[in-house]
Write a protein that holds these residues in place. Structure first.
Motif, PDB file in Angstrom:
ATOM      1  N   VAL A 178       0.877  -1.180   0.000  1.00  0.00           N
ATOM      2  CA  VAL A 178       0.000   0.000   0.000  1.00  0.00           C
ATOM      3  C   VAL A 178       0.909   1.222   0.000  1.00  0.00           C
ATOM      4  CG1 VAL A 178      -1.823   1.239   1.205  1.00  0.00           C
ATOM      5  CG2 VAL A 178      -1.756  -1.263   1.307  1.00  0.00           C
ATOM      6  N   PRO A 179       1.101   1.871  -1.165  1.00  0.00           N
ATOM      7  CA  PRO A 179       2.036   3.005  -1.230  1.00  0.00           C
ATOM      8  C   PRO A 179       1.643   4.119  -0.270  1.00  0.00           C
ATOM      9  CG  PRO A 179       1.395   2.279  -3.427  1.00  0.00           C
ATOM     10  CD  PRO A 179       0.486   1.580  -2.465  1.00  0.00           C
ATOM     11  N   ARG A 180       2.654   4.788   0.264  1.00  0.00           N
ATOM     12  CA  ARG A 180       2.394   5.879   1.208  1.00  0.00           C
ATOM     13  C   ARG A 180       1.603   6.988   0.539  1.00  0.00           C
ATOM     14  NH1 ARG A 180       8.680   7.180   1.806  1.00  0.00           N
ATOM     15  NH2 ARG A 180       8.684   5.030   1.120  1.00  0.00           N
ATOM     16  N   GLY A 181       0.701   7.582   1.289  1.00  0.00           N
ATOM     17  CA  GLY A 181      -0.084   8.697   0.788  1.00  0.00           C
ATOM     18  C   GLY A 181       0.507  10.022   1.237  1.00  0.00           C
ATOM     19  N   PRO A 182      -0.148  11.137   0.905  1.00  0.00           N
ATOM     20  CA  PRO A 182       0.347  12.460   1.308  1.00  0.00           C
ATOM     21  C   PRO A 182       0.509  12.553   2.828  1.00  0.00           C
ATOM     22  CG  PRO A 182      -1.422  12.653  -0.293  1.00  0.00           C
ATOM     23  CD  PRO A 182      -1.373  11.217   0.108  1.00  0.00           C
ATOM     24  N   ASP A 232       5.555   3.239   3.348  1.00  0.00           N
ATOM     25  CA  ASP A 232       4.583   2.359   2.699  1.00  0.00           C
ATOM     26  C   ASP A 232       4.003   1.420   3.746  1.00  0.00           C
ATOM     27  OD1 ASP A 232       5.274   3.465   0.230  1.00  0.00           O
ATOM     28  OD2 ASP A 232       6.847   1.969  -0.107  1.00  0.00           O
ATOM     29  N   ARG A 233       2.859   0.858   3.436  1.00  0.00           N
ATOM     30  CA  ARG A 233       2.236  -0.129   4.311  1.00  0.00           C
ATOM     31  C   ARG A 233       1.987  -1.412   3.527  1.00  0.00           C
ATOM     32  NH1 ARG A 233       1.064   4.584   6.783  1.00  0.00           N
ATOM     33  NH2 ARG A 233       0.749   4.544   9.037  1.00  0.00           N
ATOM     34  N   TYR A 234       1.622  -2.442   4.250  1.00  0.00           N
ATOM     35  CA  TYR A 234       1.360  -3.748   3.647  1.00  0.00           C
ATOM     36  C   TYR A 234       0.037  -4.277   4.181  1.00  0.00           C
ATOM     37  CZ  TYR A 234       6.314  -3.369   2.551  1.00  0.00           C
ATOM     38  OH  TYR A 234       7.538  -2.936   2.089  1.00  0.00           O
ATOM     39  N   ALA A 235      -0.713  -4.961   3.320  1.00  0.00           N
ATOM     40  CA  ALA A 235      -1.996  -5.543   3.709  1.00  0.00           C
ATOM     41  C   ALA A 235      -2.060  -6.981   3.202  1.00  0.00           C
ATOM     42  CB  ALA A 235      -3.154  -4.728   3.131  1.00  0.00           C
ATOM     43  N   HIS A 236      -2.843  -7.824   3.879  1.00  0.00           N
ATOM     44  CA  HIS A 236      -2.999  -9.213   3.441  1.00  0.00           C
ATOM     45  C   HIS A 236      -4.066  -9.319   2.358  1.00  0.00           C
ATOM     46  CE1 HIS A 236      -6.959 -10.277   5.142  1.00  0.00           C
ATOM     47  NE2 HIS A 236      -6.665  -9.422   6.107  1.00  0.00           N
ATOM     48  N   LEU A 237      -4.050 -10.425   1.639  1.00  0.00           N
ATOM     49  CA  LEU A 237      -5.015 -10.658   0.551  1.00  0.00           C
ATOM     50  C   LEU A 237      -5.896 -11.877   0.832  1.00  0.00           C
ATOM     51  CD1 LEU A 237      -2.748  -9.982  -2.570  1.00  0.00           C
ATOM     52  CD2 LEU A 237      -4.533  -8.491  -1.632  1.00  0.00           C
ATOM     53  N   LEU A 238      -5.974 -12.292   2.088  1.00  0.00           N
ATOM     54  CA  LEU A 238      -6.772 -13.476   2.404  1.00  0.00           C
ATOM     55  C   LEU A 238      -8.271 -13.201   2.429  1.00  0.00           C
ATOM     56  CD1 LEU A 238      -4.705 -15.392   5.107  1.00  0.00           C
ATOM     57  CD2 LEU A 238      -4.652 -15.556   2.625  1.00  0.00           C
ATOM     58  N   SER A 239      -8.655 -11.941   2.326  1.00  0.00           N
ATOM     59  CA  SER A 239     -10.080 -11.614   2.228  1.00  0.00           C
ATOM     60  C   SER A 239     -10.411 -11.047   0.855  1.00  0.00           C
ATOM     61  CB  SER A 239     -10.477 -10.614   3.328  1.00  0.00           C
ATOM     62  OG  SER A 239     -10.365 -11.203   4.604  1.00  0.00           O
ATOM     63  N   GLY A 240      -9.589 -11.408  -0.123  1.00  0.00           N
ATOM     64  CA  GLY A 240      -9.809 -10.947  -1.485  1.00  0.00           C
ATOM     65  C   GLY A 240      -8.999  -9.707  -1.805  1.00  0.00           C
ATOM     66  N   PRO A 241      -9.108  -9.205  -3.038  1.00  0.00           N
ATOM     67  CA  PRO A 241      -8.358  -8.016  -3.450  1.00  0.00           C
ATOM     68  C   PRO A 241      -8.701  -6.825  -2.559  1.00  0.00           C
ATOM     69  CG  PRO A 241      -9.348  -9.101  -5.345  1.00  0.00           C
ATOM     70  CD  PRO A 241      -9.941  -9.746  -4.128  1.00  0.00           C
ATOM     71  N   VAL A 242      -7.735  -5.940  -2.371  1.00  0.00           N
ATOM     72  CA  VAL A 242      -7.962  -4.761  -1.542  1.00  0.00           C
ATOM     73  C   VAL A 242      -7.816  -3.508  -2.392  1.00  0.00           C
ATOM     74  CG1 VAL A 242      -7.139  -5.931   0.522  1.00  0.00           C
ATOM     75  CG2 VAL A 242      -5.535  -4.589  -0.828  1.00  0.00           C
ATOM     76  N   ASP A 243      -8.516  -2.464  -2.006  1.00  0.00           N
ATOM     77  CA  ASP A 243      -8.444  -1.168  -2.662  1.00  0.00           C
ATOM     78  C   ASP A 243      -7.332  -0.375  -1.979  1.00  0.00           C
ATOM     79  OD1 ASP A 243      -8.771   1.410  -3.629  1.00  0.00           O
ATOM     80  OD2 ASP A 243     -10.961   1.291  -3.662  1.00  0.00           O
ATOM     81  N   VAL A 244      -6.132  -0.418  -2.544  1.00  0.00           N
ATOM     82  CA  VAL A 244      -4.986   0.212  -1.886  1.00  0.00           C
ATOM     83  C   VAL A 244      -5.172   1.719  -1.774  1.00  0.00           C
ATOM     84  CG1 VAL A 244      -3.371  -1.612  -2.525  1.00  0.00           C
ATOM     85  CG2 VAL A 244      -3.718   0.311  -4.074  1.00  0.00           C
ATOM     86  N   ALA A 245      -5.829   2.333  -2.755  1.00  0.00           N
ATOM     87  CA  ALA A 245      -6.054   3.776  -2.696  1.00  0.00           C
ATOM     88  C   ALA A 245      -6.978   4.122  -1.524  1.00  0.00           C
ATOM     89  CB  ALA A 245      -6.651   4.274  -4.005  1.00  0.00           C
ATOM     90  N   ALA A 246      -8.011   3.302  -1.328  1.00  0.00           N
ATOM     91  CA  ALA A 246      -8.946   3.552  -0.221  1.00  0.00           C
ATOM     92  C   ALA A 246      -8.259   3.365   1.123  1.00  0.00           C
ATOM     93  CB  ALA A 246     -10.150   2.621  -0.341  1.00  0.00           C
ATOM     94  N   ILE A 247      -7.395   2.343   1.221  1.00  0.00           N
ATOM     95  CA  ILE A 247      -6.663   2.120   2.471  1.00  0.00           C
ATOM     96  C   ILE A 247      -5.756   3.301   2.770  1.00  0.00           C
ATOM     97  CG2 ILE A 247      -4.905   0.710   3.589  1.00  0.00           C
ATOM     98  CD1 ILE A 247      -6.038  -1.707   2.145  1.00  0.00           C
ATOM     99  N   ALA A 248      -5.017   3.763   1.769  1.00  0.00           N
ATOM    100  CA  ALA A 248      -4.112   4.894   1.960  1.00  0.00           C
ATOM    101  C   ALA A 248      -4.884   6.142   2.379  1.00  0.00           C
ATOM    102  CB  ALA A 248      -3.319   5.161   0.686  1.00  0.00           C
ATOM    103  N   ALA A 249      -6.054   6.361   1.751  1.00  0.00           N
ATOM    104  CA  ALA A 249      -6.867   7.527   2.095  1.00  0.00           C
ATOM    105  C   ALA A 249      -7.392   7.426   3.527  1.00  0.00           C
ATOM    106  CB  ALA A 249      -8.029   7.656   1.112  1.00  0.00           C
ATOM    107  N   ILE A 307      -6.070   5.740   6.071  1.00  0.00           N
ATOM    108  CA  ILE A 307      -4.963   5.927   7.007  1.00  0.00           C
ATOM    109  C   ILE A 307      -4.592   7.404   7.102  1.00  0.00           C
ATOM    110  CG2 ILE A 307      -2.518   5.438   7.409  1.00  0.00           C
ATOM    111  CD1 ILE A 307      -3.040   2.683   6.122  1.00  0.00           C
ATOM    112  N   GLY A 308      -4.602   8.084   5.948  1.00  0.00           N
ATOM    113  CA  GLY A 308      -4.312   9.511   5.959  1.00  0.00           C
ATOM    114  C   GLY A 308      -5.338  10.297   6.749  1.00  0.00           C
ATOM    115  N   ALA A 309      -6.630   9.914   6.595  1.00  0.00           N
ATOM    116  CA  ALA A 309      -7.694  10.594   7.343  1.00  0.00           C
ATOM    117  C   ALA A 309      -7.557  10.357   8.839  1.00  0.00           C
ATOM    118  CB  ALA A 309      -9.053  10.107   6.853  1.00  0.00           C
ATOM    119  N   GLN A 310      -7.220   9.113   9.218  1.00  0.00           N
ATOM    120  CA  GLN A 310      -7.024   8.800  10.623  1.00  0.00           C
ATOM    121  C   GLN A 310      -5.866   9.590  11.208  1.00  0.00           C
ATOM    122  OE1 GLN A 310      -6.552   4.538  10.488  1.00  0.00           O
ATOM    123  NE2 GLN A 310      -8.740   4.157  10.725  1.00  0.00           N
ATOM    124  N   ALA A 311      -4.785   9.712  10.421  1.00  0.00           N
ATOM    125  CA  ALA A 311      -3.635  10.483  10.888  1.00  0.00           C
ATOM    126  C   ALA A 311      -4.007  11.945  11.068  1.00  0.00           C
ATOM    127  CB  ALA A 311      -2.479  10.351   9.895  1.00  0.00           C
TER     128      ALA A 311
END
Length: 220
Positions: free
Chosen positions: A150-154, A159-176, A178-182
């Motif tokens: 999961v490439p680092r966002g603004p 960078d971060r890493y996520a598992h794929l055991l629950s299917g494909p992940v939306d890396v852009a949504a994850i980055a967004a 995490i950025g919002a939480q920060a």
């Protein structure tokens, strides 16, 4: 053992149960394999879990039995209680360090290499963050992949890493997210700093007034 050529798509409950089995094998070996109740308690922890869940006993039992049919866990017969242990290492042909990283990703979502290094102390031994990244790359490059970058966002340093055991992940949504939480966590800190600066400015102004008054008394 031959590498598995399929990755089961796990529900939230199944992913959490598998992550708990991986974690508790290392952290509470005397209580492992785990009872259904122990898995439920571990799955619903308020700390070291993302997201925080509130799974019912029936949900946990169903998740464990499904993991058993998927060959990711197996029941260990006991005279006292139904117990389960994970089979992730055998199923995916993974060494222990990669099993540990997979477990952490299942339990806590997308994480940086440094976060995984710190949180893996009781699960596996890594020499440094680069060693963690090496094993994460192995999880990413294998076929089929078990993890994704999961490439680092603004405003994010790593960078971060996520598992794929629950299917494909939306890396852009994850980055967004995490950025919002920060940003949310930074907002109270910024507000507190602003209030502190305002208070200090007020104190300085008051001191200046007192000094000016003292000087006036001396010259009068």
């Amino acid at each position: 053992m031959r590498m598995a050529n399929t990755v089961p798509v796990l529900t939230v409950a199944q992913a959490r149960a598998l992550g708990c089995l991986i974690e508790k094998e290392a952290t509470t070996p005397d209580a492992y394999p785990l009872t259904i109740n122990a898995v439920q308690v571990a799955a619903n922890q308020k700390t070291a879990r993302d997201p925080v869940l509130a799974l019912e006993p029936g949900e946990v039992q169903h998740a464990l039995r499904t993991l058993e049919t998927q060959r990711l866990a197996k029941q260990v017969f006991s005279s006292r209680a139904e117990r389960y242990e994970h089979c992730a290492g055998q199923y995916f042909s993974l060494p222990q360090p990669q099993v540990a990283l997979l477990g952490l990703l299942l339990l806590r979502g997308a994480q940086t290499a440094h976060e995984l290094l710190t949180r893996s102390e009781r699960l596996a031994k890594f020499s440094d963050a680069d060693d963690v990244r090496h094993h994460l790359e192995r999880l990413i490059q294998r076929e089929p992949a078990l993890a994704v970058l999961v490439p680092r966002g603004p405003g994010q340093r790593e960078d971060r890493y996520a598992h794929l055991l629950s299917g494909p992940v939306d890396v852009a949504a994850i980055a967004a997210r995490i950025g919002a939480q920060a940003g949310e966590s930074a907002a109270p800190q910024a507000a507190a700093l602003e209030a502190r600066v305002a208070a200090l400015e007020g104190e300085v102004a008051a001191l200046r007034e007192e000094i000016a008054a003292l000087r006036g008394d001396r010259t009068s």
